[in-house]
Design a protein around this motif. Structure first.
Motif, PDB file in Angstrom:
ATOM      1  N   ILE A 236       0.844  -1.202   0.000  1.00  0.00           N
ATOM      2  CA  ILE A 236       0.000   0.000   0.000  1.00  0.00           C
ATOM      3  C   ILE A 236       0.875   1.246   0.000  1.00  0.00           C
ATOM      4  O   ILE A 236       0.597   2.225  -0.715  1.00  0.00           O
ATOM      5  N   ALA A 237       1.943   1.226   0.781  1.00  0.00           N
ATOM      6  CA  ALA A 237       2.859   2.370   0.787  1.00  0.00           C
ATOM      7  C   ALA A 237       3.525   2.549  -0.572  1.00  0.00           C
ATOM      8  O   ALA A 237       3.710   3.676  -1.049  1.00  0.00           O
ATOM      9  N   LEU A 238       3.880   1.441  -1.242  1.00  0.00           N
ATOM     10  CA  LEU A 238       4.474   1.528  -2.570  1.00  0.00           C
ATOM     11  C   LEU A 238       3.480   2.107  -3.572  1.00  0.00           C
ATOM     12  O   LEU A 238       3.833   2.972  -4.390  1.00  0.00           O
ATOM     13  N   CYS A 239       2.222   1.640  -3.526  1.00  0.00           N
ATOM     14  CA  CYS A 239       1.208   2.166  -4.443  1.00  0.00           C
ATOM     15  C   CYS A 239       1.020   3.666  -4.232  1.00  0.00           C
ATOM     16  O   CYS A 239       0.877   4.431  -5.201  1.00  0.00           O
ATOM     17  N   SER A 240       1.012   4.094  -2.981  1.00  0.00           N
ATOM     18  CA  SER A 240       0.876   5.512  -2.685  1.00  0.00           C
ATOM     19  C   SER A 240       2.052   6.304  -3.252  1.00  0.00           C
ATOM     20  O   SER A 240       1.883   7.416  -3.776  1.00  0.00           O
ATOM     21  N   MET A 241       3.242   5.731  -3.196  1.00  0.00           N
ATOM     22  CA  MET A 241       4.414   6.395  -3.744  1.00  0.00           C
ATOM     23  C   MET A 241       4.351   6.446  -5.274  1.00  0.00           C
ATOM     24  O   MET A 241       4.705   7.456  -5.900  1.00  0.00           O
ATOM     25  N   LEU A 242       3.884   5.370  -5.900  1.00  0.00           N
ATOM     26  CA  LEU A 242       3.755   5.363  -7.357  1.00  0.00           C
ATOM     27  C   LEU A 242       2.723   6.387  -7.831  1.00  0.00           C
ATOM     28  O   LEU A 242       2.780   6.847  -8.973  1.00  0.00           O
ATOM     29  N   ASP A 243       1.795   6.748  -6.958  1.00  0.00           N
ATOM     30  CA  ASP A 243       0.806   7.774  -7.304  1.00  0.00           C
ATOM     31  C   ASP A 243       1.438   9.149  -7.503  1.00  0.00           C
ATOM     32  O   ASP A 243       0.861  10.010  -8.177  1.00  0.00           O
ATOM     33  N   THR A 244       2.591   9.382  -6.899  1.00  0.00           N
ATOM     34  CA  THR A 244       3.170  10.731  -6.901  1.00  0.00           C
ATOM     35  C   THR A 244       4.592  10.813  -7.442  1.00  0.00           C
ATOM     36  O   THR A 244       5.068  11.895  -7.759  1.00  0.00           O
ATOM     37  N   ALA A 245       5.289   9.704  -7.547  1.00  0.00           N
ATOM     38  CA  ALA A 245       6.688   9.725  -7.966  1.00  0.00           C
ATOM     39  C   ALA A 245       6.823  10.190  -9.413  1.00  0.00           C
ATOM     40  O   ALA A 245       5.932   9.981 -10.241  1.00  0.00           O
ATOM     41  N   ASP A 246       7.942  10.820  -9.708  1.00  0.00           N
ATOM     42  CA  ASP A 246       8.229  11.269 -11.068  1.00  0.00           C
ATOM     43  C   ASP A 246       8.960  10.176 -11.846  1.00  0.00           C
ATOM     44  O   ASP A 246       9.486   9.209 -11.267  1.00  0.00           O
ATOM     45  N   ALA A 247       9.012  10.325 -13.140  1.00  0.00           N
ATOM     46  CA  ALA A 247       9.723   9.382 -13.995  1.00  0.00           C
ATOM     47  C   ALA A 247      11.219   9.416 -13.682  1.00  0.00           C
ATOM     48  O   ALA A 247      11.783  10.469 -13.369  1.00  0.00           O
ATOM     49  N   GLY A 248      11.858   8.254 -13.759  1.00  0.00           N
ATOM     50  CA  GLY A 248      13.293   8.165 -13.565  1.00  0.00           C
ATOM     51  C   GLY A 248      13.748   8.227 -12.126  1.00  0.00           C
ATOM     52  O   GLY A 248      14.944   8.390 -11.861  1.00  0.00           O
ATOM     53  N   GLU A 249      12.841   8.072 -11.171  1.00  0.00           N
ATOM     54  CA  GLU A 249      13.215   8.111  -9.762  1.00  0.00           C
ATOM     55  C   GLU A 249      13.367   6.696  -9.210  1.00  0.00           C
ATOM     56  O   GLU A 249      12.762   5.742  -9.700  1.00  0.00           O
ATOM     57  N   THR A 250      14.191   6.579  -8.161  1.00  0.00           N
ATOM     58  CA  THR A 250      14.389   5.290  -7.502  1.00  0.00           C
ATOM     59  C   THR A 250      13.544   5.223  -6.237  1.00  0.00           C
ATOM     60  O   THR A 250      13.440   6.201  -5.488  1.00  0.00           O
TER      61      THR A 250
END
Length: 448
Positions: A236-250
């Protein structure tokens, strides 16, 4: 060969205890929530051949729960579906498998704590799905490393509803060392001096409180936005991060459960264009209050006065098996001659009389309109009233369904609905699963 991450979705139930503790409804369990998440993640993609289901709260202990999810998604009978029961490490194991073979990794949990306990206050119910396969990747798995340790921090006997936890300082000391070692090892293996985002999941509350001090991302360090969610915690935390992360980020996911697993992801240019339809933040904001006593009755922790009506009979296995495509897959039939849609499926067309000339009509992914409805305060239900509605399905077909997460004041003739997989009741130890309608104005309704 490593399969890429090509889709993802999270599903959060709508009901809220005080302080926004997210809880599943009386008709939801790990299986139904898993269907909601997996349906959203796989929509628009080729059906996955493999389905891996991670949970610490399976609906059945001596039966494969993943097969119900597989059937509800309408996946081909030639596919593979399996449970990985346990905590967050089960989710990591599923990711390991899917990254090699392709498929969908589904996780879901219903967290139950003793009334007034820290588990009740900081737990959260929810589900996720990650789809691995060929296609435009939204993120690539750069690396994975694991550390394993045996010590008693959190546990639950198979026959218990609620779990136990040792004094948290003991577990925190062990986990802190494991997290630091896993973090350093992953940086060394990947040749990176740092990562943009760190996602840290752990059942120990002291670790969650210290997350930002234990490990630091260059841009952020986050934990689960809903509290400890068992096998779904890190996901769930990963999905939340994928909601906002930019392209090319780790993104480095650290799941500290009976050791520490580290999974390093790098997002691609496809992510901003292919995020989940209903983001975690939107679902967090879409809540309905539930009284604490009502919630406790849903979990079997208190016994409420039952309705003065006979309880339902136990569902029988043979008719359930014969009606699998309708009961689990919500699939009707459409006459090949006159195009009339039948719900439930039939062999002989009611309009033109043609026999055995039918096509399958899958309804679960469609929408519908309420033709009429009734609010029943006397029918048996763990959470009355029961709201039944006659639904005209887009493209043809009519059926009567119960309204999930019912808000009678919002219901009108003409209201638009989607469909959601739920547990109608449990009798004799058998769960009776079927589909309900859900108002389309609810966040996540179309993903269910």
């Amino acid at each position: 060969m490593t399969a890429a991450l090509i889709g993802y979705a999270a599903y959060l139930p709508r009901f809220r205890l005080p302080k926004d503790r997210i809880v599943a409804s009386f008709d939801e369990d790990s299986t139904t929530m898993a269907v909601a998440a997996a349906a959203a993640a796989t929509r628009g993609h080729r059906p996955p051949e493999n389905l891996y289901f991670a949970t610490s709260s399976p609906a059945y202990a001596d039966k494969t729960n993943a097969t119900a999810i597989h059937s509800a998604l309408g996946l081909p009978v030639g596919g593979f579906a399996a449970d990985l029961c346990g905590t967050g490490r089960s989710w990591v194991a599923a990711c390991r498998a899917a990254a090699s073979t392709g498929g969908v990794v589904v996780s879901a949990d219903v967290r139950v704590g003793r009334p007034g306990s820290l588990d009740e206050k900081r737990g959260g119910d929810g589900a996720t799905a990650l789809l691995f396969g060929d296609g435009p990747a939204i993120a690539e798995m750069v690396g994975m490393t694991s550390l394993t340790a045996e010590f008693l921090d959190r546990w639950r006997q198979p026959s218990s509803i609620t779990g136990e936890q040792w004094e948290e300082r003991f577990g925190a000391e062990r986990y802190a060392a494991l997290i630091g070692s896993a973090f350093d090892r992953m940086l060394g293996d990947s040749g990176l001096s740092g990562v943009d985002h760190v996602v840290l999941a752990c059942p120990n509350p002291a670790i969650v409180k210290r997350a930002g001090k234990l490990v630091k991302g260059l841009k952020s360090t986050v934990t689960s936005p809903i509290g400890f969610a068992g096998a779904s915690d890190a996901a769930i935390a990963l999905c939340s991060m994928l909601d906002t992360a930019d392209a090319g980020e780790t993104i480095l996911v650290l799941s500290a459960v009976d050791g520490c697993d580290a999974v390093l992801w790098r997002t691609t240019a496809e992510l901003p264009r292919n995020r989940q339809q209903h983001r975690v933040g939107e679902q967090l904001a879409d809540g309905l209050p539930v009284q604490h006593l009502t919630y406790l009755s849903w979990r079997g922790l208190v016994e409420m006065e039952p309705p003065r009506r006979p309880e339902p009979d136990r569902p029988a296995a043979p008719p359930s098996a014969r009606a699998e495509q309708w009961k689990f897959g919500f699939t009707g039939t459409q006459c090949a001659e006159c195009q009339f849609v039948h719900l439930p499926p039939v062999r002989v067309c009611r309009r033109c009389g043609t026999a055995d000339h039918m096509h399958r009509a899958q309804i679960a992914t469609l929408h519908g309109t309420v033709a009429t409805y009734t609010v029943d305060h006397l029918a048996y239900s763990p959470s009355p009233p029961v709201v039944q509605a006659v639904i005209d399905v887009d493209g043809g077909g009519r059926c009567t369904l119960e309204i999930a997460d019912a808000e009678p004041d919002r219901l009108r003739v003409g209201t638009r609905v989607g469909f959601t997989f739920r547990r109608l009741f449990t009798a004799g130890g058998v769960h009776d699963y079927f589909w309900k309608a859900r108002l389309l104005g609810d966040a996540g309704a179309e993903a269910s």
